[in-house]
Write an enzyme that holds these catalytic residues in place. Structure first.
Site, mmCIF file in Angstrom:
data_model
loop_
_atom_site.group_PDB
_atom_site.id
_atom_site.type_symbol
_atom_site.label_atom_id
_atom_site.label_comp_id
_atom_site.label_asym_id
_atom_site.label_seq_id
_atom_site.Cartn_x
_atom_site.Cartn_y
_atom_site.Cartn_z
ATOM 1 N N GLY A 1 0.815 -1.206 0.000
ATOM 2 C CA GLY A 1 0.000 0.000 0.000
ATOM 3 C C GLY A 1 0.847 1.254 0.000
ATOM 4 O O GLY A 1 2.036 1.218 0.336
ATOM 5 N N GLN B 1 3.030 9.954 1.481
ATOM 6 C CA GLN B 1 4.333 9.288 1.347
ATOM 7 C C GLN B 1 5.074 9.724 0.087
ATOM 8 O O GLN B 1 6.277 9.527 -0.013
ATOM 9 C CB GLN B 1 4.162 7.760 1.308
ATOM 10 C CG GLN B 1 3.707 7.165 2.616
ATOM 11 C CD GLN B 1 3.623 5.659 2.502
ATOM 12 O OE1 GLN B 1 2.618 5.118 2.066
ATOM 13 N NE2 GLN B 1 4.697 4.968 2.867
ATOM 14 N N CYS C 1 6.675 -0.609 6.386
ATOM 15 C CA CYS C 1 6.225 0.596 5.683
ATOM 16 C C CYS C 1 7.302 1.017 4.692
ATOM 17 O O CYS C 1 8.487 1.014 5.034
ATOM 18 C CB CYS C 1 5.982 1.713 6.705
ATOM 19 S SG CYS C 1 5.462 3.269 5.962
ATOM 20 N N LEU C 2 6.885 1.386 3.488
ATOM 21 C CA LEU C 2 7.854 1.808 2.473
ATOM 22 C C LEU C 2 8.620 3.060 2.905
ATOM 23 O O LEU C 2 9.704 3.311 2.411
ATOM 24 C CB LEU C 2 7.149 2.063 1.139
ATOM 25 C CG LEU C 2 6.553 0.827 0.447
ATOM 26 C CD1 LEU C 2 5.780 1.234 -0.799
ATOM 27 C CD2 LEU C 2 7.627 -0.192 0.114
ATOM 28 N N HIS D 1 -3.338 0.859 8.190
ATOM 29 C CA HIS D 1 -2.005 1.455 8.043
ATOM 30 C C HIS D 1 -2.047 2.669 7.114
ATOM 31 O O HIS D 1 -1.516 3.726 7.438
ATOM 32 C CB HIS D 1 -1.059 0.373 7.494
ATOM 33 C CG HIS D 1 0.339 0.823 7.244
ATOM 34 N ND1 HIS D 1 1.419 0.302 7.927
ATOM 35 C CD2 HIS D 1 0.856 1.747 6.388
ATOM 36 C CE1 HIS D 1 2.528 0.901 7.497
ATOM 37 N NE2 HIS D 1 2.219 1.774 6.558
ATOM 38 N N GLU D 2 -2.684 2.500 5.961
ATOM 39 C CA GLU D 2 -2.676 3.581 4.971
ATOM 40 C C GLU D 2 -3.552 4.754 5.397
ATOM 41 O O GLU D 2 -3.189 5.907 5.173
ATOM 42 C CB GLU D 2 -3.088 3.063 3.592
ATOM 43 C CG GLU D 2 -2.208 1.945 3.025
ATOM 44 C CD GLU D 2 -0.722 2.252 3.018
ATOM 45 O OE1 GLU D 2 -0.320 3.430 2.975
ATOM 46 O OE2 GLU D 2 0.066 1.281 3.080
ATOM 47 N N HIS E 1 -1.721 6.973 7.728
ATOM 48 C CA HIS E 1 -0.787 7.895 7.057
ATOM 49 C C HIS E 1 -1.450 9.248 6.771
ATOM 50 O O HIS E 1 -0.794 10.284 6.794
ATOM 51 C CB HIS E 1 -0.316 7.320 5.719
ATOM 52 C CG HIS E 1 0.919 6.466 5.808
ATOM 53 N ND1 HIS E 1 2.121 6.935 6.284
ATOM 54 C CD2 HIS E 1 1.140 5.181 5.460
ATOM 55 C CE1 HIS E 1 3.029 5.963 6.226
ATOM 56 N NE2 HIS E 1 2.461 4.887 5.726
#
Ligand code: CO
Length: 160
Positions: free
Chosen positions: A46, A51, A90-91, A132-133, A136
């Protein structure tokens, strides 16, 4: 189509609250397309717009099933009482992993690229990714709420 730069967790933008999308403009469509390319390149599950430095409430998620979910202005409207404790990464936080507590199932309401609202129910990985997303979008990172982070030795065992 473009690959965007993914910000890492030392960037203050990741801590800001993203603004809702008021109307679907060509810029939002391009953002969604570029986020997809960026997610594929990074091999992630995701990605949220902040981000990539865009403070808009836009999220994409692609799970193993290969289905891509585009969520504009997503809001979690239901969470199961049942929870899961699973591995999360997480990226924007490369090389680190933690165990988080998330609802096993969530329902999210979001708009698609055609401006239509839909409700999606996600379980297991999809539920984790939705939580999670959407976090953000409020400047929250999973490391804020992880039950614990994995040690270096544990990460080596993962082979990541
Ligand atoms: Co993330």
């Amino acid at each position: 189509m473009a690959i965007l730069k993914i910000l890492t967790d030392d960037e203050p933008q990741l801590r800001k609250i993203s603004r809702p999308v008021e109307s679907i403009t060509p810029r939002i469509i391009t953002l969604l397309d570029d986020m997809k390319d960026t997610l594929h390149k990074a091999n992630g599950v995701g990605l949220a717009a902040p981000q990539v430095g865009v403070l808009r409430r836009v999220v994409i998620i692609e799970t193993e099933s290969g289905k891509l979910y585009e969520m504009i202005n997503p809001v979690i409207i239901e969470k199961s009482k049942e929870v899961q404790h699973e591995l999360e990464g997480c990226l924007s936080i490369p090389g680190r992993w933690g165990i988080t507590e998330r609802p096993t199932t969530v329902k999210v309401k979001a708009m698609d690229r055609n401006g239509k609202y839909y409700v999606l129910e996600g379980t297991d990985l999809l539920a984790r990714a939705i939580c999670h997303e959407t976090d953000h979008l409020d400047g929250v990172l999973y490391t804020d709420k992880a039950l614990r982070m994995l040690t270096k030795e544990e990460i080596e065992e993962l082979g990541e």
